[in-house]
Write an enzyme that holds these catalytic residues in place. Structure first.
Site, PDB file in Angstrom:
ATOM      1  CB  SER A   1      -1.010   0.226   1.232  1.00 40.25           C
ATOM      2  OG  SER A   1      -1.757  -1.265   1.391  1.00 40.25           O
TER       3      SER A   1
ATOM      4  CE1 TYR B   1      -6.804   1.283  -1.469  1.00 48.58           C
ATOM      5  CE2 TYR B   1      -5.649   0.694   0.643  1.00 48.58           C
ATOM      6  CZ  TYR B   1      -6.788   1.319  -0.083  1.00 48.58           C
ATOM      7  OH  TYR B   1      -7.825   2.017   0.500  1.00 48.58           O
TER       8      TYR B   1
ATOM      9  NE  ARG C   1      -4.663   4.063  -0.203  1.00 46.55           N
ATOM     10  CZ  ARG C   1      -3.547   3.840   0.460  1.00 46.55           C
ATOM     11  NH1 ARG C   1      -2.710   3.025  -0.146  1.00 46.55           N
ATOM     12  NH2 ARG C   1      -3.343   4.078   1.808  1.00 46.55           N
ATOM     13  CG  ASP C   2     -10.490   5.550   1.524  1.00 47.00           C
ATOM     14  OD1 ASP C   2     -11.475   5.294   1.170  1.00 47.00           O
ATOM     15  OD2 ASP C   2     -10.114   5.699   2.828  1.00 47.00           O
TER      16      ASP C   2
ATOM     17  CB  SER D   1      -7.751   3.345   3.733  1.00 49.01           C
ATOM     18  OG  SER D   1      -8.184   2.539   4.707  1.00 49.01           O
TER      19      SER D   1
ATOM     20  CG  ASP E   1     -12.773   1.032  -0.860  1.00 48.16           C
ATOM     21  OD1 ASP E   1     -13.450  -0.087  -1.243  1.00 48.16           O
ATOM     22  OD2 ASP E   1     -12.543   1.411   0.081  1.00 48.16           O
TER      23      ASP E   1
ATOM     24  CG  ASN F   1     -18.348  -4.544   3.464  1.00 50.04           C
ATOM     25  OD1 ASN F   1     -19.381  -5.204   3.961  1.00 50.04           O
ATOM     26  ND2 ASN F   1     -17.981  -3.239   3.287  1.00 50.04           N
TER      27      ASN F   1
ATOM     28  CG  ASP G   1     -12.227  -2.294   8.699  1.00 50.46           C
ATOM     29  OD1 ASP G   1     -11.477  -2.937   8.243  1.00 50.46           O
ATOM     30  OD2 ASP G   1     -13.139  -2.769   9.525  1.00 50.46           O
TER      31      ASP G   1
END
Length: 525
Positions: free
Chosen positions: A219, A252, A257-258, A264, A305, A393, A487
C-alpha cells in the site's frame, strides 16, 4: 493399570502421528462510502426446530449477546452450501444456524473410519480439542461407544461440491494459497491473550487460524519489500511441500486514494506529481518483482474501492477530480502485469454498494472503460482474470439469513451479487470470474444497515479459502483483508488507526470463526 490411568495414557497418544491414525483413523475495506443505499432494519436468527441443532430463542440470544435490539422479520436465504453457516450443506429453505455458528459440531468431522474401544473416553478427547463446539447429546455418544458403532451414531454430511476436474482456467485449482507469515505472527498476541485468560479452546483455534492463507497488501512505496518476502517464503514452502503456490497480493496506492471515506488515504497526490510516481516508483518495480518469480503464480487485486467510487460518489469533489487518475492508473497497472504467471482481479466493491439493479450496468461500463484505456495505451489486447468482491467488507458469500436491509436488492449476499453482475460483464466482453473476500464476516443481526463498514462486530473469520464455492462464476473463497487489522478509528470502541493491529477485535473473530477454520486440525499434525 486401572481404567483411569489407561484412559489418560491412551489420550496422550491421540494427537500424535501414527498412534492417532491407528486409533481413530482420519476424519472424513471495501466500503459503502458516503451514501446510504439501504433501509435500516434489525434482524436476528429466529428460534425453531432443526434436525441437527437446537435453536435458541431470539430473546435468549439477544440477552447472551448483551444487546437490546428487537428481533425483526428474517427471511431465510435459499441456496448456499456448507461454506455458509447453515445446519445442513444443501441450504434448504426454512433452516437457520445459531448466530454463534461454532457451537455446532463441525460438519466435516462427522464420520470416523474406525470404531473406538470403550476404554477410551471420546468425550474427554473431543471436549479438550473442540470445547463446547460438540453439541451432540452425551447419551447418544455413550450409547454408540457401548455398541462399538460410533460411525453410525454421528450423522454424516453430504459431500461438498467440488470444481469439475479439468477446469484449468481457474488459477486457484490445484494450487496452495500462500500463508502470509507477517499476518500469522500478529495472531501470536491473540493466542497469548487467550492463554492469559485461561481460554484454551480459543487459543487452539487461534493456532489453526494462523495456518490460513491471506493476501499481502502493498500500500506504500516503502512496502514493496513485502513482495520479496512473500516470494522467498512461497518458494521455500513450495520446495518443502512439492505443491504449487499461488501468492495473493493487493496493489493499493493510487494517487488520491480513498477519496470518499478518508480512513485509508494514501501517500500520493495527483496534484504533486503523484501519477508519475505511481507509475515509475510503484507499479514498475511491483511488476518487475512478480515477473521475475516465474516459478510462482500470483493473484493480484487491483486498487480496492477506487472504481466503486467513480460509479456512485462523483458528487464528492475529491472523487470527481480523481476520475482520470483512477481510470488511467488502473489501466496502466493492467498493462504492466500481463505476465503468464499473473492473474488480475479488478476490485468490484460489494453487493451492498454496486449490487443494486441501477448500479450493475454502470459498474460494468466503468470496468469496460478501464480495459479500453489499457488496450489503447499498450496497443494490444490486455487480459484480466476477473473481479474481486467484498474486499475489507463483512458480507457473506452465502447468507445464513437474508438481512432486512437487503430486501430491495437482488445482490443480498456476495454469491448473488456475482451472479447479478456476471451477465452485464459478459455483454461488454469482460470475463465473469470472481474471487470473494471472506476474511471477516458479520454475524446475522450485527448491522442495522449495509452502510456499516468499519470494524463491524460481532463478526468472525469467514469460511477458509477454497475453490468449493457453489457458484460457477466464483473462482475461490479468499481472505484478502487480514482479520485483526483495524479498518480505522470507527465502528468499535477504542479502535486504532486503519491498518494497526486491534487484538480485542481479533479475539472476537477467533471466537466467532467459521468451523472450516479450525475443524481440519489433523491436517497440520
Amino acid at each position: 493399570m486401572d481404567n483411569t490411568v489407561r484412559h489418560h495414557a491412551l489420550f496422550l497418544y491421540f494427537p500424535f502421528g501414527t498412534w492417532r491414525k491407528r486409533m481413530f483413523g482420519r476424519a472424513t475495506g471495501s466500503r459503502t462510502p458516503g451514501q446510504d443505499l439501504s433501509l435500516p432494519a434489525r434482524c436476528v436468527v429466529p428460534s425453531g426446530p432443526s434436525p441437527t441443532l437446537s435453536m435458541v430463542s431470539a430473546r435468549r440470544l439477544l440477552r447472551r449477546r448483551g444487546t437490546h435490539r428487537h428481533p425483526g422479520r428474517c427471511n431465510l436465504a435459499n441456496g448456499g452450501s456448507g461454506l455458509s453457516w447453515r445446519t445442513d450443506l444443501e441450504g434448504k429453505a426454512g433452516e437457520a444456524s445459531q448466530v454463534k455458528w461454532y457451537k455446532r459440531l463441525p460438519t466435516t468431522t462427522s464420520k470416523w473410519r474406525t470404531s473406538l474401544s470403550s476404554s477410551v473416553s471420546l468425550f474427554q478427547v473431543s471436549s479438550l480439542l473442540l470445547g463446547t463446539s460438540i453439541t451432540m447429546r452425551a447419551d447418544v455418544l455413550i450409547a454408540a461407544l457401548a455398541t462399538g458403532a460410533l460411525a453410525a451414531a454421528v450423522p454424516t454430511s453430504p459431500k461438498k461440491p467440488t470444481t469439475p476436474k479439468g477446469d484449468v482456467s481457474n488459477p486457484f485449482v490445484g494450487k496452495t494459497q500462500f500463508v502470509n507469515p507477517e499476518w500469522s505472527n500478529k495472531l501470536t498476541q491473540t493466542y497469548k491473550s487467550f492463554l492469559k485468560k485461561g481460554d484454551v479452546k480459543s487459543a487452539f483455534r487461534t493456532l489453526q487460524a494462523q495456518k490460513v492463507s491471506t493476501f499481502v497488501w502493498v500500500s506504500r512505496l516503502s512496502e514493496l519489500g513485502r513482495i520479496d518476502d512473500a516470494i522467498a517464503t512461497a518458494r521455500r514452502v513450495q520446495r518443502q511441500t512439492g505443491k504449487k503456490q499461488i501468492v495473493g497480493l493487493v496493489l493499493y496506492n493510487l494517487p488520491d486514494r480513498d477519496c470518499s471515506a478518508g480512513e485509508s488515504a494514501g501517500e500520493l497526490l495527483s496534484g504533486e506529481n503523484g501519477f508519475e510516481r505511481y507509475k515509475e516508483e510503484f507499479v514498475k518495480p511491483y511488476a518487475q518483482k512478480v515477473a521475475a518469480a516465474k516459478d510462482l503464480e500470483f493473484a493480484i487485486v487491483l486498487e480496492p474501492d477506487s472504481l466503486g467510487n467513480l460509479v456512485t460518489n462523483l458528487n464528492i469533489p475529491l472523487c470527481a477530480g480523481a476520475t482520470d487518475t483512477y481510470r488511467n492508473g488502473i489501466a496502466h497497472a493492467i498493462t504492466q502485469l500481463q505476465q503468464d504467471n499473473v492473474h488480475l482481479y479488478i476490485d468490484a466493491a460489494h453487493g451492498g454498494w454496486l449490487g443494486w439493479n441501477d448500479n450493475l450496468p454502470l459498474a460494468a461500463d466503468e470496468f469496460a472503460e478501464v480495459l479500453k484505456r489499457a488496450d489503447e495505451a499498450s496497443g494490444k489486447k490486455n487480459k484480466i482474470r476477473g473481479f474481486a468482491t467484498n474486499v475489507s467488507n463483512y458480507n457473506p458469500l452465502h447468507a445464513v439469513v437474508r438481512e432486512n436491509y437487503t430486501e430491495w436488492s437482488n445482490s443480498w449476499d456476495e454469491s448473488n451479487y456475482a451472479s447479478s453482475l456476471a451477465p452485464h460483464l459478459e455483454e461488454r466482453g469482460l470475463p465473469a470470474h470472481f474471487i470473494v473476500d471472506q476474511g471477516r464476516v458479520a454475524l446475522p443481526g450485527a448491522r442495522e444497515e449495509w452502510g456499516e463498514w468499519c470494524n463491524v462486530a460481532p463478526s468472525g473469520f469467514g469460511p477458509a479459502p477454497s475453490t468449493n464455492t457453489n457458484n460457477t462464476v466464483v473462482d475461490a473463497i479468499v481472505w484478502i483483508k487480514p482479520g485483526g487489522e483495524s479498518d480505522g478509528e470507527c465502528g468499535y470502541i477504542n479502535a486504532p488507526r486503519a491498518g494497526h493491529w486491534h487484538d480485542e477485535f481479533a479475539q472476537q473473530l477467533v471466537q466467532n470463526a467459521h468451523p472450516s477454520v479450525y475443524e481440519n486440525w489433523w491436517k497440520f499434525w
